[in-house]
Design a protein around this motif. Sequence first.
Motif, PDB file in Angstrom:
ATOM      1  N   PRO A 135     -20.358   8.538 -55.651  1.00  0.00           N
ATOM      2  CA  PRO A 135     -20.568   7.217 -55.045  1.00  0.00           C
ATOM      3  C   PRO A 135     -20.694   7.233 -53.523  1.00  0.00           C
ATOM      4  CG  PRO A 135     -18.879   7.090 -56.734  1.00  0.00           C
ATOM      5  CD  PRO A 135     -19.215   8.538 -56.590  1.00  0.00           C
ATOM      6  N   ALA A 136     -19.892   8.049 -52.860  1.00  0.00           N
ATOM      7  CA  ALA A 136     -19.885   8.048 -51.393  1.00  0.00           C
ATOM      8  C   ALA A 136     -21.173   8.609 -50.792  1.00  0.00           C
ATOM      9  CB  ALA A 136     -18.689   8.846 -50.877  1.00  0.00           C
ATOM     10  N   SER A 147     -18.291  -0.184 -51.483  1.00  0.00           N
ATOM     11  CA  SER A 147     -16.871  -0.219 -51.834  1.00  0.00           C
ATOM     12  C   SER A 147     -16.672  -0.416 -53.331  1.00  0.00           C
ATOM     13  CB  SER A 147     -16.187  -1.347 -51.058  1.00  0.00           C
ATOM     14  OG  SER A 147     -14.833  -1.469 -51.428  1.00  0.00           O
ATOM     15  N   LYS A 150     -17.081   2.696 -55.461  1.00  0.00           N
ATOM     16  CA  LYS A 150     -15.990   3.673 -55.347  1.00  0.00           C
ATOM     17  C   LYS A 150     -14.682   3.156 -55.932  1.00  0.00           C
ATOM     18  CE  LYS A 150     -16.923   4.105 -50.896  1.00  0.00           C
ATOM     19  NZ  LYS A 150     -16.858   4.532 -49.473  1.00  0.00           N
ATOM     20  N   SER A 151     -14.722   1.976 -56.557  1.00  0.00           N
ATOM     21  CA  SER A 151     -13.480   1.325 -56.982  1.00  0.00           C
ATOM     22  C   SER A 151     -13.011   1.719 -58.377  1.00  0.00           C
ATOM     23  CB  SER A 151     -13.661  -0.199 -56.936  1.00  0.00           C
ATOM     24  OG  SER A 151     -14.615  -0.629 -57.907  1.00  0.00           O
ATOM     25  N   THR A 154     -14.173   7.793 -61.274  1.00  0.00           N
ATOM     26  CA  THR A 154     -15.351   8.629 -61.037  1.00  0.00           C
ATOM     27  C   THR A 154     -15.223   9.936 -61.814  1.00  0.00           C
ATOM     28  OG1 THR A 154     -15.736   7.699 -58.831  1.00  0.00           O
ATOM     29  CG2 THR A 154     -16.726   9.837 -59.304  1.00  0.00           C
TER      30      THR A 154
END
Length: 229
Positions: A135-136, A147, A150-151, A154
Amino acid sequence: MPKQVPLPLEFHGTKAFESFHPGPNIQVLDTLQALSRNQEEAFVFLWADKGLGKSHLLQATCRASVLKNACYLPLAETNRFGPELLQGIDSRGLVCIDDIEQIAGHPEWEEAIFHFFNRHRENRNPLLFSASVPPAKIGIKLPDLASRLKSGLTLQLQNMNDQDKLEALTLKAKSMGLDLHEDVGRFLLRRYPRDLPTLWTILETLDYASLSEKRKLTIPFLKLQLGDL
């Protein structure tokens, strides 16, 4: 009234958990099976290098979902339709969005996915997203959406070793009705590219040839059909 775009909801017959050999990814498989039963994290983000089976797993999760109207959305194939494609799917049970990186840097899409995410989660329905990077590293410009991605939980698909690839090859051949002996499978892995998409393409070639010539899959037959591929 905007024109309604038909959603790509077709599931291919072989895209099921039973036709996926997990190898080192048994935890990923277990988690997605639990998600399909609505027993896991509400939001799962799956990433993997090309050819490891993430699209297969998204379709399998959607196919096995106990929730009604599960939806599989492959953005690599459908983002050309525009974000209006998302209209109405926030009321679906499980939504699986493949290749989310396709919308990175497209403001209208990022905004639409952000609002869809919020509406879907307000309905307490599960989500499964996938990408080729974590995600990042997707490159989302909208901070709130970055945000959100990334919550959740993963997961990463790991590469298979040769033994796992042999077992995956055997399982794939079986699903196609082919009898692939171990020595023939090992010959394929020694002589030809070992990435799974290439191996699947080779199997399709051999399937057609064996049916046409009514021949079993033997090493001499493979050499004749494939040459120095």
